[in-house]
Write an enzyme that holds these catalytic residues in place. Structure first.
Site, PDB file in Angstrom:
ATOM      1  CG  PHE A 124      -1.981   1.072   1.122  1.00 47.26           C
ATOM      2  CD1 PHE A 124      -3.000   0.984   0.191  1.00 47.26           C
ATOM      3  CD2 PHE A 124      -1.922   2.188   1.929  1.00 47.26           C
ATOM      4  CE1 PHE A 124      -3.956   1.984   0.076  1.00 47.26           C
ATOM      5  CE2 PHE A 124      -2.874   3.195   1.830  1.00 47.26           C
ATOM      6  CZ  PHE A 124      -3.893   3.087   0.893  1.00 47.26           C
ATOM      7  CG  ASP A 194      -0.945  -1.793   7.130  1.00 49.76           C
ATOM      8  OD1 ASP A 194      -2.060  -1.944   7.679  1.00 49.76           O
ATOM      9  OD2 ASP A 194      -0.681  -0.827   6.390  1.00 49.76           O
ATOM     10  CE1 TYR A 219      -9.613   3.662   5.971  1.00 49.20           C
ATOM     11  CE2 TYR A 219      -8.741   5.031   7.738  1.00 49.20           C
ATOM     12  CZ  TYR A 219      -8.584   4.393   6.511  1.00 49.20           C
ATOM     13  OH  TYR A 219      -7.382   4.485   5.864  1.00 49.20           O
ATOM     14  NE  ARG A 368     -10.433  -2.588  -2.638  1.00 51.63           N
ATOM     15  CZ  ARG A 368      -9.848  -1.873  -1.690  1.00 51.63           C
ATOM     16  NH1 ARG A 368      -8.679  -2.255  -1.210  1.00 51.63           N
ATOM     17  NH2 ARG A 368     -10.397  -0.778  -1.228  1.00 51.63           N
TER      18      ARG A 368
END
Length: 409
Positions: A124, A194, A219, A368
């Site tokens: 990422f 992560d 989130y 996705r």
């Protein structure tokens, strides 16, 4: 599988009742993958309570009377139960990016003579960006990003810390946490995981894997709301040795003594920095409480069943339309989303969103879909693929808008 067969699966689903505890708009199938979880009804009520009673009436007294000051550690201990950590090993603070920086710099400082943060290409982006900034803060340090398949072999005696994502944000590929952690430890390196696409979605056992460090966001699958605070994990055995360079008053041993010199708090609290975001913590805690009600094995079984239904229905209805599966078929090697590459992926996703199926797009060509067991039904999955089949049969994606620079995808 027929529509009626999917309804039979929903009638037998032990998690079906959880769906009613989320705010889900009529006419929308929410398959975001998963950059923002939906609003939990308990979060809406809790945030209103904080605003109207605790803030509105309690004012400054609520730091003590409503236990605001304890929230980062209290919610951290709850998240610890979701990731297989011990009490006192997780704290909620800041953003994932800030927490990455804290832990990377601290890890580099505890490995003198080692200069490398090892990561993977295609990680990422913020992980790689933050790693570059952390390396710049330590003289002689560098970031080395290798092909994902080469990470384990690249760990050597110059590796200070391995920075790796447990579930890849695009493909949903899941790493073997125990194996890679052991490989890092064999050379004396630390490992920082992560967990942003893992927590609340797949089983985790940081203690059993002897993980060193971890971060994750609030989130996504924890449904904490937009910009919800993140969390960080430091194994108890490392807490005394690791000291953040981003030091603030909430990480002080006695923050309300207001002394001039910073003295680290004992344990995980030293990684706090500024004043806790109480509204964000309230929403996050409600989402975490909901996740804690669900048995992890039940969650995993439904996630696997949703994935299988999506993949099988795609093969039945869209085999000739150019979609290339990017996610492993082995449930042990994937997270809780499914990804396909298609040359017109962006416009296809825009057409889906226009018809009420909200997924997302990742460059250069990946559509996705998040398959979240808490609030998705089997009928949702079946209908989403049917709508996609209609779009492709009609060529409706050809009328969808092209990319807009800076647009959230």
């Amino acid at each position: 599988m027929t529509l009626e067969e999917t309804r039979d699966l929903d009638r037998a689903d032990p998690l079906a009742a959880i769906r009613d505890r989320f705010v889900l708009p009529d006419g929308v199938i929410y398959l975001d993958g998963n950059s923002l979880g939906p609003l939990a009804k308990a979060a809406r009520a809790r945030i209103a309570e904080v605003v109207e009673r605790e803030w509105g009436q309690g004012l400054i007294r609520s730091w003590n009377e409503a236990h605001w000051i304890e929230a980062p550690l209290r919610v951290g201990d709850k998240i610890a139960r979701l990731i297989g950590a011990r009490p006192g090993e997780v704290v909620v603070a800041d953003s994932t990016s800030v927490n990455l920086h804290k832990l990377l710099v601290a890890a580099l400082r505890t490995r003198p003579g080692r200069t490398t943060i090892l990561s993977e290409t295609g990680n990422f982006p913020t992980d790689l960006y933050v790693a570059e900034g952390a390396a710049a803060a330590i003289s002689g340090a560098r970031v080395k990003a290798v092909d994902p398949a080469a990470v384990e072999a690249a760990i050597d005696t110059d590796t200070a810390v391995v920075l790796i994502t447990h579930v890849h944000y695009k493909s949903a590929a899941r790493r073997d946490m125990a194996r890679l952690t052991a490989a890092a430890h064999e050379t004396g390196a630390l490992i920082l995981w992560d967990l942003s696409h893992s927590v609340g979605a797949v089983p985790l056992d940081l203690t059993g894997c002897e993980a060193d460090l971890a971060v994750g966001c609030g989130y996504k699958f924890l449904n904490g709301g937009p910009g919800a605070p993140a969390f960080l994990y430091v194994a108890e055995r490392h807490q005394a040795a690791l000291t953040p360079t981003l030091t603030g008053w909430m990480g002080h041993a006695a923050p309300f003594d207001f002394s001039d010199d910073w003295r680290p708090a004992t344990g995980i609290a030293r990684f706090l920095t500024g004043t806790p975001p109480i509204l964000g913590l309230a929403g996050l805690e409600a989402g975490v409480d909901l996740a804690l009600e669900v048995d992890g094995s039940t969650l995993s079984r439904k996630a696997e069943a949703l994935w299988n239904l999506f993949a099988e229905h795609m093969e039945t209805r869209l085999a000739s339309h150019g979609f290339s599966l990017q996610t492993s078929r082995d449930p042990a090697l994937r997270g809780s989303h499914i990804a396909y590459a298609h040359p017109e992926g962006f416009r296809i996703m825009q057409a889906l969103i226009a018809r009420g199926v909200i997924g997302d797009f990742r460059e250069p060509d990946v559509v996705r879909f998040g398959l979240t067991p808490l609030y998705l039904s089997f009928e949702d999955i079946w209908r989403a693929v049917e709508i996609l089949a209609q779009i492709m049969a009609e060529g409706a994606w050809e009328q969808a808008p092209a990319r807009i620079p800076g647009q959230v995808t």
